[in-house]
Each structure stands twice: as C-alpha cells, then as structure tokens.
Design an enzyme around this catalytic site. Structure first.
Site, PDB file in Angstrom:
ATOM      1  CE  LYS A   1      -4.124   1.733   2.432  1.00 29.48           C
ATOM      2  NZ  LYS A   1      -5.113   1.506   1.370  1.00 29.48           N
ATOM      3  CB  THR A   2       3.409   2.261  -2.369  1.00 27.03           C
ATOM      4  OG1 THR A   2       2.776   2.199  -3.644  1.00 27.03           O
ATOM      5  CG2 THR A   2       4.026   0.903  -2.058  1.00 27.03           C
TER       6      THR A   2
END
Length: 329
Positions: A161-162
């Site tokens: 989850k960047t």
C-alpha cells in the site's frame, strides 16, 4: 469544512508525541518528491465495551510488509506501532476514528540515487465522518469504468500500500466524479476487473459470491473480512477469479469494500442498473433487506462495533481496545 491541519490533538512521530499544530516536515522530504513511502488506513469504532481498533494487527503487518517490499528499513516493531495506534485514539479523545500510520523517507537528499535517507513513521487520527453520503450504504453508488488501468504486477508492487500508487487511483476517480459518478471501476492491463479507486469489488450471481483474484488489486483487509463472514456465517460459496466488467452489468448484486467505505452497494455501472435481471429495486431506492449485500452490511456493522453474540464470537480477535492514558502536557 475545517482544514485538517487546523485542529488540536496529538500525533505520534518516530516514537514521540507531537502536538498536532506543531507538526512540520521539510519541503525537500524525499517522499514528497518521489512518492516512495507506504501507509495504512485503520478504523476505530465505539462499542458497548468502549472504543476499539478493527483488525489493527493485520493492518500493521501489511504496513511492515509494504515497507519491506519497498526496501525501506523500519526500526519499530509491530507491537510498538499497535500500542501507538491504541494510544493515539485515546490521546485525541476519539471514539470513532480513522487512523493513518505512514512511513516516509527524510530530507537528507533528493534524486533516485539519494543515499543516507532516514526512515520516519507518523500516526494521525481523526473523525472520518461519512465516506460519501449518509444514503450511500442503503441506496448504493454509481460507477464508471475508467480508461486508466490498474498496475501490472511487473510495473509496480501490488501487495504494498504505497503512497505513489494513489496517483493512479486519483486519476481514475477524478475523471469519474467530473462525469457525475460516485466511483471509478478500474480494470487490469488485460481488461479484467481489478478494483474501484480505493476499494475491492464483489458481485453476487445465483447465490455465489465472486471477487477478482488478487493480482493487480490490493489484498484488502475489509475484503478478507467480507469473505470470512460470507463463508463462515452466511455459508456462501466464495469464488476468487478473473471477472469481466459485463459480469457486473448482469450480476444479481454488486458492492465495493474498503476500510473507509466499509460495504457500499454498486447500483449502477456505465449506465447499466446492476441487479435489473434479478428484480433489484430501482436506482435511488434502498437495497432489499434480504439481499446478500444487506446481510453482509449488518454482519460487518455488528462485528466492527463489537456486537458479536454467539455467531460472531469467533471474530473477537479482530477487535483491539484503545488504552486509557492522561493527555500529554
């Protein structure tokens, strides 16, 4: 609407508690320029026994996994980060809240080859309010299939989850909203359904629950919660596979799931009324109480609010209570 920066409260930053209004980050912070960082969105709910965080252990593990996949070193353990999130809720005197633990790189240098960058972690919490409108959970949302494709598995990290990934989501969502829709449906590079801009997608057909396999889309924690509730409580068959968008057009029901969105019915896609074949209520009318979507909404609401009872007792480990602590002077 009051700007988010204009409030009192406390943030956790690199192990210390910082007054909300004193939070500062340098303008040459590496993550600001290149999007190299990761974050989580965690919900807290008020229940009969007080406030608690929902599946904070799973969210924190994913945060650590995301940092590891990005090759960002972290010096804080999962236990430390979970404890900080528990305290963040209490210090800000919040009962229902959205928490955002975030990992970012410092301002020691810029450029793709920058070395010696420090890793920083912050946790903020605030009252999220309604994700869309108060009626969205009952009447559903309208979505548009986006021309922006989801990432290919060899273009970027799909499990992480960047920060930078959400440019893709915002491009899709902004286009849909400008066209008068509530949400965007995103396809993978091969044309199969991936997810919404920040939510996973499900459909119901002939009593079976279907959802895209986790390739281009994020392995959502709400997605996992819904799958477990559907299988273990409702006794539904759940099929994770490739899905085409026309399957959503002809589904009996469809909905999206996410930490912020929770469970929202998908009532229209690309101008087609989802569920028309099955006699679903018209767009703008509440979904049927006996629908799979409504049943899962009720179960999810009960488990997130700690209203477990006998049939949901096995999910009690998903709830982590906030801690009591005196405000920082």
């Amino acid at each position: 609407m009051t700007p988010l920066y204009d409030r009192d409260g406390w943030l956790w930053h690199d192990g210390d508690w910082l007054p909300w209004r004193e939070a500062r980050t340098h303008l040459v912070t590496h993550t600001l320029h290149y999007g190299m960082g990761c974050f989580e969105g965690v919900r807290a709910y008020e229940g009969a026994r007080g406030s608690h965080l929902f599946r904070v252990a799973e969210h924190t593990r994913r945060l650590l996994d995301s940092a590891h996949a990005l090759d960002i070193p972290l010096s804080f353990s999962a236990d430390t980060l979970i404890q900080a999130q528990r305290e963040c809720l209490a210090r800000n005197r919040l009962t229902n809240a959205y928490l955002k633990p975030t990992v970012f790189l410092g301002a020691e240098g810029l450029g793709l080859r920058a070395k010696g960058l420090t890793t920083h972690v912050m946790i903020a919490a605030w009252d999220l309010g309604d994700y869309l409108s108060p009626e969205a959970a009952s009447v559903g949302i309208r979505a548009l299939t986006s021309s922006w494709a989801r990432h290919h598995v060899n273009i970027s990290l799909c499990r992480a989850k960047t920060n930078g990934h959400y440019v893709n989501s915002m491009l899709a969502l902004n286009t849909a909203v400008k066209a008068g829709f509530d949400e965007a449906l995103m396809l993978d590079p091969e044309g199969y359904v991936a997810e919404a801009s920040a939510a996973n997608v499900f459909l119901v057909r002939d009593g079976v629950l279907h959802t895209p396999e986790v390739t281009s889309c994020l392995q959502g924690i709400t997605r996992d919660s819904v799958i477990r509730l559907a299988r273990d409580v409702l006794g539904l068959e759940v099929c994770e596979r490739r899905i085409t968008r026309d399957e959503l057009y002809t589904a009996d029901e469809a909905f999206v799931t996410g930490t912020a969105a929770e469970i929202l019915p998908l009532r229209e896609l690309d101008g087609r009324h989802v569920g028309a074949r099955a006699g679903a209520p018209a767009v703008g009318e509440p979904i049927a109480d006996d629908s799979v979507t409504a049943s899962l909404q009720r179960l999810y609401r009960r488990v997130t609010r700690g209203e477990l009872g006998d049939e949901l007792a096995g999910f009690s480990h998903w709830l982590t209570p906030a801690v009591s602590c005196a405000p920082t002077e």
